[in-house]
Design a protein around this motif. Structure first.
Motif, mmCIF file in Angstrom:
data_model
loop_
_atom_site.group_PDB
_atom_site.id
_atom_site.type_symbol
_atom_site.label_atom_id
_atom_site.label_comp_id
_atom_site.label_asym_id
_atom_site.label_seq_id
_atom_site.Cartn_x
_atom_site.Cartn_y
_atom_site.Cartn_z
ATOM 1 N N THR A 223 2.143 4.353 -1.707
ATOM 2 C CA THR A 223 2.167 5.375 -0.557
ATOM 3 C C THR A 223 2.193 6.864 -1.526
ATOM 4 O O THR A 223 1.400 7.583 -1.172
ATOM 5 C CB THR A 223 3.767 5.401 0.210
ATOM 6 N N TYR A 227 -1.027 9.017 -1.270
ATOM 7 C CA TYR A 227 -1.092 10.471 -0.595
ATOM 8 C C TYR A 227 -0.875 11.705 -1.149
ATOM 9 O O TYR A 227 -0.971 12.854 -0.694
ATOM 10 C CB TYR A 227 -0.019 10.329 0.769
ATOM 11 N N TYR A 238 -0.879 16.067 8.082
ATOM 12 C CA TYR A 238 0.438 15.580 8.554
ATOM 13 C C TYR A 238 0.605 14.115 8.233
ATOM 14 O O TYR A 238 1.592 13.883 7.830
ATOM 15 C CB TYR A 238 0.466 15.692 9.975
ATOM 16 N N GLU A 239 -0.552 13.416 8.151
ATOM 17 C CA GLU A 239 -0.155 12.010 7.930
ATOM 18 C C GLU A 239 0.420 11.688 6.544
ATOM 19 O O GLU A 239 1.116 11.155 5.983
ATOM 20 C CB GLU A 239 -1.580 11.146 7.913
ATOM 21 N N SER A 242 3.835 13.415 6.133
ATOM 22 C CA SER A 242 4.653 12.620 6.754
ATOM 23 C C SER A 242 5.189 11.420 5.898
ATOM 24 O O SER A 242 6.315 10.819 5.901
ATOM 25 C CB SER A 242 4.472 12.160 8.300
ATOM 26 N N ASN A 243 4.078 10.478 5.381
ATOM 27 C CA ASN A 243 4.407 9.440 4.434
ATOM 28 C C ASN A 243 5.041 9.952 3.204
ATOM 29 O O ASN A 243 5.848 8.992 2.767
ATOM 30 C CB ASN A 243 3.139 8.695 4.199
ATOM 31 N N TRP A 246 9.059 10.600 4.139
ATOM 32 C CA TRP A 246 9.782 9.268 4.502
ATOM 33 C C TRP A 246 9.974 8.503 3.224
ATOM 34 O O TRP A 246 11.121 8.041 3.093
ATOM 35 C CB TRP A 246 8.860 8.890 5.602
ATOM 36 N N ALA A 247 8.761 8.414 2.438
ATOM 37 C CA ALA A 247 8.912 7.689 1.126
ATOM 38 C C ALA A 247 10.056 8.409 0.215
ATOM 39 O O ALA A 247 10.940 7.799 -0.291
ATOM 40 C CB ALA A 247 7.698 7.731 0.443
#
Lengths: 390, 390
Positions: A223, A227, A238-239, A242-243, A246-247
């Motif tokens: 991830t 990203y 945003y994708e 957000s990843n 959260w990671a």
């Protein structure tokens, strides 16, 4: 797999529209708040005003502890305790990245102890209870929003040390990826490197049968690799944000280390760099990690490092497993240097060879004589890794 | 990624040596316990005696609710509520697999409501508070030990329906992989299929940007695929049993579905099979899943199913992505059939074509007219999937 207890009760409120829940979440615990933050970026972004408006509309009394440093210093904790006591506050809202949250955890525990906060960090005193903490995260990196520990610097003694207590686990954390849109490319890269380092510190262990945990760790590393460059090129993606956000929480909240013994290796070495030179923690980790892996590569560790290459970077397994492992390390170095634009030598961040010996000695000493990670590192081993990083 | 709240506070005590903590954990919440369990395997294994000894040594009063069925029935919940009320109990210790834990959750909520427990399941009544629950898990499958929901059967109405409430999340769960050594090959396979199905229900979604969650799901699927056959061949392999047990919790505790809309598809279809024929839930899921994936394979879903094949089964990506997706499905079918020895047709588990129509109608009706999963399934779609599974 070793026996373990996993107990991470932090409530995560994730997404664009969670500030509406802030007052309600605070009021589950208190109504007299210490608002702690760093250098004022939350004022420029408008987040500070949004919070103050929520406080005022909900009759939440507050006092401020501002100016918490990127490598947070024990003086700020002393000041925080003073403000808490003088105002009879009952809750801490930490708004910032890991440094603000880490410092707030120390304050939350120290207020109940009749000692200097530094005594907690050096294990002269122990946290037995703590004020409840909530966080609003502004930087994806340390994972402090969902774990119980922190790292504090004492400039007088040139120490940068970790502490932790189950009592200082945040009660809730608000994670809005949009808040991280303004994080610049350098700090985005440093944050991603920090997340990856937490993951790798938990991942690189030998023969513990924690297969699932390692597959999850590889998922988090993939991830970050996917990203990280996107977030740098498109800060408002945003994708990607957000990843990565959260990671950051899952790299270090305890899941990846369940069932394993995971004494860390690279963090103790890096802590001396930022204690002596005040460099950005994530950059120091990125510089040291490939050199650390090259240094420990041997018959015992080769499969572990090769698996990393195969499962995370897609290295094609060959007959020559040492060569595969070297490719894994080269891929990691190349990712940091080329994809994340991280300066990959100590020289580039202003560290020359003058204090390497002193830092190596300190790193060993602060780990009780040697760093007992996946491979034991004595002072001379640490020195070699520093030298290879020059 | 969608906004979400993640709040899983269950304390997990994992490993060989956690029963020493049982009394202390219970006493955090109560001292008058309803001990709920199933058909008596815990008596044969000695676990029952161990628990009673702990109760007696710690002055914990208890009453028993025994005989909870593999597809737990609402009558048992009625009995549980009666025992709780008659004895003024304040805690439920559920010892068993998902069925015992699910049923205990319903009892814990129903005791505070002046209605039949079934009213909760059909949403006529809502749980507003619940007695605290602890669990000792004896079967790795449903994940009920770390989530807030359950599935209850009503034989009179031939309904098998899910319910859930944040109040029924277990306070603690003791997970000792050694307890699962006595689970036979068939139920080990069914448990692994259940874990994989939970993971896949959360995994198969379209364009939600939840990249990390999907990489974690793949890690859990790889864990099941790696250790499922080992646990069947070597029932006392601790590494296999521990990985499968820990996977069971994470497949369904909410992490994999964070940031996604994950209405489930295969479970609503399977629930009719076990409501009408009382077959083993995990076997029904294994039979239906490959047929479901084949049925929904189209231009929209092909990348999703292909990714599954590439990332989980190591399918080599080719120019023909539909063919890659078909290979993914074939790999899954082959894994269940050959590696896990699961009967992969409805005929083999005693289901012929007589009630397919009635079950398809019921599956659609119980999902509000149609199953709104990754692809909407109307009654006729469900019927086709059943027929393909004959």
């Amino acid at each position: 797999m070793r026996d373990f207890i996993f107990n991470v009760s932090t409530k995560i409120l994730f997404g664009r529209d969670q500030m509406k829940n802030l007052a309600k979440e605070i009021k589950n615990y208190g109504s007299r708040v210490l608002l702690s933050y760093g250098g004022g970026s939350i004022k420029r972004s408008g987040l500070y005003d949004e919070i103050i408006k929520i406080f005022e509309e909900n009759n939440i009394f507050y006092k401020e502890l501002s100016g918490i440093e990127p490598n947070p210093r024990v003086e700020s904790a002393r000041e925080g305790v003073k403000i808490l006591k003088e105002n009879d506050l009952d809750f801490i809202l930490a708004v910032g990245g890991g440094s603000v949250i880490d410092l707030s955890k120390l304050v939350a525990g120290a207020v109940f102890l009749d000692c200097d906060p530094w005594d907690i960090v050096i294990r002269k005193a122990k946290i037995e209870k703590a004020l409840p903490i909530g966080t609003i995260l502004t930087l994806a990196a340390t994972g402090s929003e969902m774990d119980a520990g922190g790292v504090i610097t004492n400039p007088e003694t040139k120490q940068k040390l970790a502490f932790g207590s189950p009592y200082t686990l945040p009660k809730f954390s608000i994670l809005n990826p949009e808040i991280t849109y303004t994080v610049n490319a350098k700090h985005t890269a440093a944050g991603v490197a920090d997340i990856m380092s937490h993951t790798m510190e938990n991942y690189f262990t030998l023969k513990d049968g924690a297969y699932m945990q390692n597959r999850l760790a590889e998922g988090i590393l993939k991830t970050c690799i996917h990203y990280g460059p996107i977030a740098m090129a498109e800060p408002e993606n945003y994708e990607a944000r957000s990843n990565i956000m959260w990671a950051s929480s899952w790299a270090i909240n305890g899941l990846l280390s369940t069932g394993k013994a995971t004494p860390w290796s690279v963090h103790p070495m890096e802590h001396e760099l930022s204690a002596f030179y005040d460099i950005t923690h994530g950059i120091g980790l990125a510089i040291l990690t490939p050199r650390f892996l090259s240094y420990i590569l041997n018959e015992d560790t080769v499969d572990m490092i090769r698996d990393f290459g195969v499962n995370v970077f897609g290295v094609e397994p060959s007959e020559d497993k040492f060569n595969d492992a070297k490719k894994a390390i080269a891929n990691l170095h190349k990712f940091f240097e080329q994809d994340m634009n991280i300066p990959m030598t100590l020289g580039e961040v202003g560290i020359d060879d003058k204090k390497l010996e002193e830092m190596a000695e300190a790193a060993a000493r602060h780990s009780g004589g040697s760093i007992k990670g996946v491979v034991e590192l004595k002072k001379d081993d640490i020195l070699e890794i520093y030298k290879a990083s020059l």
